[in-house]
Design an enzyme around this catalytic site. Structure first.
Site, mmCIF file in Angstrom:
data_model
loop_
_atom_site.group_PDB
_atom_site.id
_atom_site.type_symbol
_atom_site.label_atom_id
_atom_site.label_comp_id
_atom_site.label_asym_id
_atom_site.label_seq_id
_atom_site.Cartn_x
_atom_site.Cartn_y
_atom_site.Cartn_z
ATOM 1 C CB CYS A 87 -1.119 0.110 0.934
ATOM 2 S SG CYS A 87 -2.524 1.287 0.721
ATOM 3 C CG HIS B 291 -3.599 -3.189 3.560
ATOM 4 N ND1 HIS B 291 -2.374 -2.630 4.312
ATOM 5 C CD2 HIS B 291 -4.279 -2.059 3.307
ATOM 6 C CE1 HIS B 291 -2.134 -1.646 4.068
ATOM 7 N NE2 HIS B 291 -3.693 -1.432 3.472
#
Length: 502
Positions: A335, A421
């Site tokens: 991310c 994630h």
């Protein structure tokens, strides 16, 4: 059985989240229809529900403990700190915007109504709601704008249980002081205490528990033992000081992972799955030397990508990451960390800094969109289906040169980047990824064939439930849930007056 309870803490990281999860699991195992609730959560560890709402990671774990599907009502207000003075507010699972501490006070009415609406919906739909407080209920400077602690207990007449961490020392002073600092109405709602993380023979702490009862007139439900190895879904940033290791290696050598502890790290729980693997040692660090020496360096998620990238450069960590990539040593960005690997980052949303240079370890450029991407994507890597991922980001990357697709992101050589994630929770993918890392690092490491992160999470929830069942007065706990705060609980002032006149 029907009712509710608020679990508050004498401090942050006292064990509220884990105790709430343990109570939820204990009730669920008895066949109770129970769900968790946290009115307001301040955490950069968040999760995405199946219907696309962003909530605190701990509430997702607690919902799992209940055998329930997580929903936005379980955490209606989520605060994600992006700096010392500004916070990103998520309301009912969707972004509301950035606010300062003073602006936040103006939102009080809106947030309080949202909290009560969510709580009431859960109470109407389920038999029991176990609420988790935020920080400490004795933060008296914030009582006027409180939405998660004694304000909630007052509004819905909830018995409040306060847990304290004995491992830090001063637990009896913390529990007594928490009660003493509250006004009389709030004190009337604090019905019981729990001591957490006790090591040793319980007979040693028993006199203190009796004295606390005598001093406060409140039940002390017991002392929960220290439970080593609880590595799943830690919520508080204090948990990043830990080293995670699943035990000795199965093969000839261990694998060392250096996870960079960014100032605004988000979703640090992405690394928990690696720490469950035998032979994998995960060390959170700010040391360039440790990053350079590790077999795998990880740049985790960040709530402030551009700011954390500047910090990375100022500390020498950027040079360490760049140098190891040039030598073919494995680097993983997740991310925000993935965004840092790009050639350029254009951010007119979070930092509003325009275009800044990235680390240029991937041939990509990143642009931040005003709309936040929230979802539960599924992808494939090396023929393996990855179905444990979730996405929470503004930044979108596009390639500028030759690279391979990798779980919504890109890979070049020994540098991997993904905006997703939770990928490492997929067991087969994690093992395949570690084999590649070991080969690139020149390690004779063998992934354990049977590590099951989902099963480990369930075992740890059962361990928490066992601790509740074995070490707390569960009859008293039942009564607090079903009957609410006992009538006639004395205030500290009354108790001290009696003591002085005795």
């Amino acid at each position: 059985m029907k009712g509710s309870l608020l679990v508050a803490g004498a401090s942050s990281d006292a064990g509220k989240s884990m105790l709430t999860a343990g109570i939820c699991r204990w009730l669920h195992r008895r066949g109770v229809d129970v769900v968790p609730f946290k009115a307001q959560n301040m955490s950069n560890n968040s999760a995405v529900t199946h219907d696309g709402a962003e909530i605190g990671r701990a509430q997702q774990l607690q919902a799992h403990a209940c055998g329930a599907r997580a929903s936005a009502d379980m955490n209606p207000v989520l605060l994600k700190p992006g700096g010392d003075r500004h916070t990103h507010v998520v309301l009912h699972g969707k972004p509301l915007g950035e606010v300062s501490a003073l602006d936040y006070r103006e939102l009080k009415t809106t947030l309080r109504q949202a909290v009560l609406d969510s709580y009431d919906r859960l109470r109407a739909a389920h038999d029991v709601v176990i609420c988790e407080g935020a920080g400490s209920p004795a933060e008296i400077n914030l009582r006027e704008t409180d939405v998660a602690n004694m304000w909630l207990a007052d509004q819905r007449d909830l018995a409040t249980l306060v847990v304290g961490d004995i491992d830090r020392g001063g637990v009896f002073a913390a529990l007594f002081g928490t009660l003493a600092l509250l006004d009389e109405r709030d004190q009337s709602l604090v019905a019981a205490f729990v001591v957490n993380k006790f090591r040793g023979d319980e007979r040693l702490v028993a006199p203190g528990l009796r004295m606390l009862h005598d001093l406060t007139g409140r039940q002390v439900l017991g002392a929960l033992p220290w439970l080593p190895g609880l590595v799943i879904d830690g919520e508080d940033s204090l948990s990043l000081v830990r080293t995670l290791s699943g035990g000795p290696p199965v093969g000839e050598e261990p694998l060392h992972v250096a996870a960079v502890r960014l100032p605004r790290t988000s979703n640090a729980t992405d690394l928990d799955a690696l720490g469950c693997e035998p032979g994998v040692v995960v060390q959170w660090t700010t040391s360039p030397a440790e990053v350079a020496a590790a077999d795998l360096a990880v740049l985790p998620g960040s709530r402030a990508t551009v700011s954390d990238l500047e910090w990375l450069r100022a500390t020498g960590l950027a040079d360490a990451v760049t140098e190891r990539a040039r030598r073919g040593r494995p680097v993983l960005g997740v991310c925000g960390g993935y965004q840092m690997l790009a050639e350029t980052i254009t951010d007119d949303v979070e930092s509003r800094t325009g275009t800044v240079p990235g680390l240029a370890l991937l041939p990509t450029r990143v642009r931040f969109d005003a709309a936040k991407t929230l979802g539960r994507p599924t992808g494939h890597a090396g023929g393996i289906t990855v179905d444990t991922a979730y996405a929470i980001h503004h930044g979108v990357a596009e390639p500028t040169g030759a690279c391979e697709e990798f779980l919504g992101g890109w890979r070049r050589g020994s540098v991997w980047g993904t905006p997703w994630h939770g990928c490492l929770d997929t067991d087969a993918f994690r093992r395949a990824f570690l084999r590649e890392v070991a080969d690139a690092a020149g390690r004779r490491f063998t992934p354990a064939p049977g590590t099951d992160v989902a099963a480990l999470r369930d075992r740890q929830l059962d361990l928490l439930a066992d601790a509740v069942a074995d070490h707390l007065d569960t009859g008293a706990l039942d009564r607090l849930i079903t009957a609410g705060p006992p009538a006639g609980l004395p205030t500290v002032r009354t108790l001290l007056t009696r003591e002085a006149t005795a």
